[in-house]
Design a protein around this motif. Sequence first.
Motif, mmCIF file in Angstrom:
data_model
loop_
_atom_site.group_PDB
_atom_site.id
_atom_site.type_symbol
_atom_site.label_atom_id
_atom_site.label_comp_id
_atom_site.label_asym_id
_atom_site.label_seq_id
_atom_site.Cartn_x
_atom_site.Cartn_y
_atom_site.Cartn_z
ATOM 1 N N TYR A 122 -44.220 -35.103 -10.201
ATOM 2 C CA TYR A 122 -43.170 -35.727 -9.403
ATOM 3 C C TYR A 122 -43.759 -36.385 -8.157
ATOM 4 N N ARG A 123 -44.613 -35.666 -7.465
ATOM 5 C CA ARG A 123 -45.162 -36.175 -6.205
ATOM 6 C C ARG A 123 -46.179 -37.293 -6.395
ATOM 7 N N GLY A 124 -46.628 -37.518 -7.615
ATOM 8 C CA GLY A 124 -47.608 -38.570 -7.863
ATOM 9 C C GLY A 124 -47.015 -39.911 -8.241
ATOM 10 N N LEU A 125 -45.720 -39.956 -8.514
ATOM 11 C CA LEU A 125 -45.070 -41.171 -8.997
ATOM 12 C C LEU A 125 -45.273 -42.341 -8.040
ATOM 13 N N LEU A 126 -45.942 -43.397 -8.530
ATOM 14 C CA LEU A 126 -46.195 -44.643 -7.798
ATOM 15 C C LEU A 126 -46.987 -44.439 -6.508
ATOM 16 N N GLU A 127 -47.709 -43.332 -6.390
ATOM 17 C CA GLU A 127 -48.466 -43.030 -5.176
ATOM 18 C C GLU A 127 -49.952 -43.334 -5.287
ATOM 19 N N GLU A 171 -30.612 -31.265 -21.676
ATOM 20 C CA GLU A 171 -30.074 -31.598 -20.361
ATOM 21 C C GLU A 171 -30.660 -32.919 -19.904
ATOM 22 N N SER A 172 -29.936 -33.574 -19.024
ATOM 23 C CA SER A 172 -30.497 -34.755 -18.386
ATOM 24 C C SER A 172 -30.113 -34.706 -16.914
ATOM 25 N N GLU A 173 -31.031 -35.107 -16.086
ATOM 26 C CA GLU A 173 -30.753 -35.151 -14.655
ATOM 27 C C GLU A 173 -31.531 -36.298 -14.042
ATOM 28 N N THR A 174 -31.050 -36.749 -12.922
ATOM 29 C CA THR A 174 -31.695 -37.868 -12.253
ATOM 30 C C THR A 174 -32.960 -37.388 -11.541
ATOM 31 N N LEU A 175 -33.794 -38.333 -11.204
ATOM 32 C CA LEU A 175 -35.014 -38.018 -10.467
ATOM 33 C C LEU A 175 -34.671 -37.402 -9.106
ATOM 34 N N ARG A 176 -33.557 -37.814 -8.522
ATOM 35 C CA ARG A 176 -33.115 -37.243 -7.242
ATOM 36 C C ARG A 176 -32.881 -35.741 -7.381
ATOM 37 N N LYS A 177 -32.108 -35.327 -8.404
ATOM 38 C CA LYS A 177 -31.836 -33.895 -8.621
ATOM 39 C C LYS A 177 -33.109 -33.154 -9.001
ATOM 40 N N TYR A 178 -33.926 -33.803 -9.814
ATOM 41 C CA TYR A 178 -35.197 -33.214 -10.210
ATOM 42 C C TYR A 178 -36.059 -32.958 -8.973
ATOM 43 N N GLY A 179 -36.108 -33.931 -8.070
ATOM 44 C CA GLY A 179 -36.887 -33.793 -6.845
ATOM 45 C C GLY A 179 -36.393 -32.660 -5.973
ATOM 46 N N GLU A 180 -35.064 -32.519 -5.874
ATOM 47 C CA GLU A 180 -34.499 -31.424 -5.091
ATOM 48 C C GLU A 180 -34.877 -30.078 -5.702
ATOM 49 N N LYS A 181 -34.773 -29.990 -7.023
ATOM 50 C CA LYS A 181 -35.132 -28.758 -7.732
ATOM 51 C C LYS A 181 -36.625 -28.455 -7.539
ATOM 52 N N HIS A 182 -37.451 -29.503 -7.629
ATOM 53 C CA HIS A 182 -38.900 -29.366 -7.456
ATOM 54 C C HIS A 182 -39.216 -28.834 -6.052
ATOM 55 N N MET A 183 -38.553 -29.384 -5.037
ATOM 56 C CA MET A 183 -38.825 -28.951 -3.660
ATOM 57 C C MET A 183 -38.364 -27.511 -3.432
#
Length: 170
Positions: free
Chosen positions: A87-92, A120-132
């Motif tokens: 997640y943290r590497g995307l486009l970085e 399940e499907s979730e947006t990158l925004r929700k995924y990022g929140e879960k990741h954090m």
Amino acid sequence: MMRIQFEIREELADIVAEILDSEKWHAHILEEGDGFKRVSIKDPQFDSKANIEIWREEIHIRTAWSNYTYRIFKQHRGVWCEYIGAYRGLLEQTLLPQLTPKENILDVLVMDSTLVQDGESETLRKYGEKHMRRKQLAEDREEEASVLAYHPQVVYDEYIKTGVPMPPVR
């Protein structure tokens, strides 16, 4: 690791041109065939590189240090990017041609991930929140474990009761 796909603004030919001739890196063609090029790009200031395979209708970029992959391809009338990585590497990555998402990248659906259950499907925004949240929990546990491991008071806490003497320090 996760996998997402998003449409980008750039054209495939412009991305190929940037890969082969950029001020950000040195490009070396390793192999060339009918409709195919294998290219290595290297950052002139740091010891980092990426390996790229270019076909007529598709480009694969693999970062050397992290092995994240970007697959850039034509689909219908647009150009799309599929990213497989953290997640943290995307486009970085520094060694990456210009890839501008057409839509808000946080609204893209995560297709596969260790944090997303099958079906399940979730947006990158929700995924990022879960990741954090998951990362913060891990850091909290690590901090707690280090306090327990190195703080001598913890050893004595079990003996601290009203009127009970502390054991001698050895």
